[in-house]
Design a protein around this motif. Structure first.
Motif, mmCIF file in Angstrom:
data_model
loop_
_atom_site.group_PDB
_atom_site.id
_atom_site.type_symbol
_atom_site.label_atom_id
_atom_site.label_comp_id
_atom_site.label_asym_id
_atom_site.label_seq_id
_atom_site.Cartn_x
_atom_site.Cartn_y
_atom_site.Cartn_z
ATOM 1 N N VAL A 1 0.866 -1.177 0.000
ATOM 2 C CA VAL A 1 0.000 0.000 0.000
ATOM 3 C C VAL A 1 0.906 1.231 0.000
ATOM 4 N N TYR A 2 0.795 2.011 -1.056
ATOM 5 C CA TYR A 2 1.629 3.200 -1.189
ATOM 6 C C TYR A 2 0.747 4.431 -1.285
ATOM 7 N N GLY A 3 1.180 5.495 -0.665
ATOM 8 C CA GLY A 3 0.477 6.773 -0.742
ATOM 9 C C GLY A 3 -0.513 6.957 0.396
ATOM 10 N N SER A 4 -0.514 8.172 0.923
ATOM 11 C CA SER A 4 -1.386 8.457 2.066
ATOM 12 C C SER A 4 -2.867 8.386 1.686
ATOM 13 N N ASP A 5 -3.211 8.681 0.421
ATOM 14 C CA ASP A 5 -4.616 8.587 -0.005
ATOM 15 C C ASP A 5 -5.113 7.148 0.109
ATOM 16 N N ASN A 6 -4.305 6.196 -0.359
ATOM 17 C CA ASN A 6 -4.692 4.789 -0.275
ATOM 18 C C ASN A 6 -4.794 4.325 1.181
ATOM 19 N N ILE A 7 -3.840 4.743 1.991
ATOM 20 C CA ILE A 7 -3.860 4.359 3.410
ATOM 21 C C ILE A 7 -5.096 4.938 4.088
ATOM 22 N N ASP A 8 -5.392 6.212 3.813
ATOM 23 C CA ASP A 8 -6.575 6.845 4.414
ATOM 24 C C ASP A 8 -7.856 6.149 3.975
ATOM 25 N N TRP A 9 -7.946 5.767 2.694
ATOM 26 C CA TRP A 9 -9.149 5.101 2.200
ATOM 27 C C TRP A 9 -9.326 3.739 2.872
ATOM 28 N N LEU A 10 -8.214 2.981 3.002
ATOM 29 C CA LEU A 10 -8.289 1.672 3.646
ATOM 30 C C LEU A 10 -8.667 1.800 5.124
#
Length: 191
Positions: free
Chosen positions: A148-157
Motif C-alpha cells: 500500500v503506497y500513498g497516504s490517499d490509499n492508506i486513508d481510504w483503507l
C-alpha cells in the motif's frame, strides 16, 4: 507421531515422541477411556460441510492443464441422485485452472471464500487492486494488505475499517480479523 480424534480425520495433533509417550493410551483401554471417547463422539456435529471443486468429464486430454498437487479422484452422489466422478481441485488453485482453460473472468470468489483462502490456506489473493496475505508480526498472525503506497490509499483503507502500524520504519496496513469478511466485501465492491 500423531494423535487422532475419534470423529474426524482433520483433527490430529503432531507430537514429539516424549510428549506422545505422556498421552499414550494403554493397549487395553479402560472404561474411562471409552466414556471419554463416546463423549467426544456425542459432541461432534452430525454433518461436516466442505466445498469440493471437481473437474468432471473427459479428463485425459486436459490432464496436463490441471494442477498436479492433489491428484485425487472422487465419486460423489448428490442429494438429487446424480453421480459425479471427477478430479478434485484445491480451492486455492481453482482460479488457476479457470485461467488455464481461458475462463478467468467466469469465476468470482466471494469475500468469505477469499478470507478462507488467505487465512486458512495462507494464499496471497488479489482483492480488487489490493493483495491480502496472512503474516506473522509481533507474536500474532495478521491479515495484511500488501504494497500500500500513498497516504490517499492508506486513508481510504482506514476509512473502510483497516488499521495501520509502523513496523521496521514502514507503515503496514492490516484488516481486523473479526470483521475481515465485511471489509473484503467492501474492497471487492470498490473495484
Amino acid at each position: 507421531m500423531a494423535i487422532y480424534q475419534p470423529v474426524s480425520s482433520k483433527s490430529w495433533h503432531k507430537l514429539d515422541l516424549p510428549d506422545f509417550e505422556k498421552v499414550w493410551i494403554p493397549e487395553t483401554p479402560t472404561n474411562q477411556y471409552w466414556k471419554q471417547w463416546q463423549q467426544l463422539i456425542d459432541l461432534a456435529p452430525e454433518f461436516e460441510r466442505e466445498r469440493i471443486y471437481l473437474i468432471c468429464g473427459l479428463l485425459l486430454p486436459v490432464w496436463k492443464q490441471l494442477p498436479d498437487s492433489n491428484p485425487k479422484v472422487f465419486r460423489l452422489q448428490t442429494n438429487d441422485g446424480r453421480i459425479l466422478l471427477g478430479r478434485a481441485i484445491d480451492p486455492h488453485q481453482i482460479e488457476k485452472v479457470f485461467s488455464n482453460f481461458g475462463l478467468k473472468d467466469l469465476i468470482k470468489l466471494n469475500a468469505e471464500d477469499i478470507f478462507k483462502l488467505v487465512w486458512e490456506d495462507r494464499q496471497v489473493k488479489s482483492v480488487g487492486q489490493w493483495e491480502l496475505q496472512r503474516n506473522y508480526y509481533k507474536g500474532v498472525d495478521r491479515l495484511e494488505v500488501l504494497a500500500v503506497y500513498g497516504s490517499d490509499n492508506i486513508d481510504w483503507l482506514k476509512a473502510v475499517g483497516c488499521f495501520t502500524e509502523i513496523i521496521q520504519h514502514r507503515t503496514k496496513v492490516f484488516v481486523p480479523v473479526d470483521n475481515a469478511v465485511e471489509i473484503i466485501d467492501l474492497l471487492l465492491t470498490s473495484q
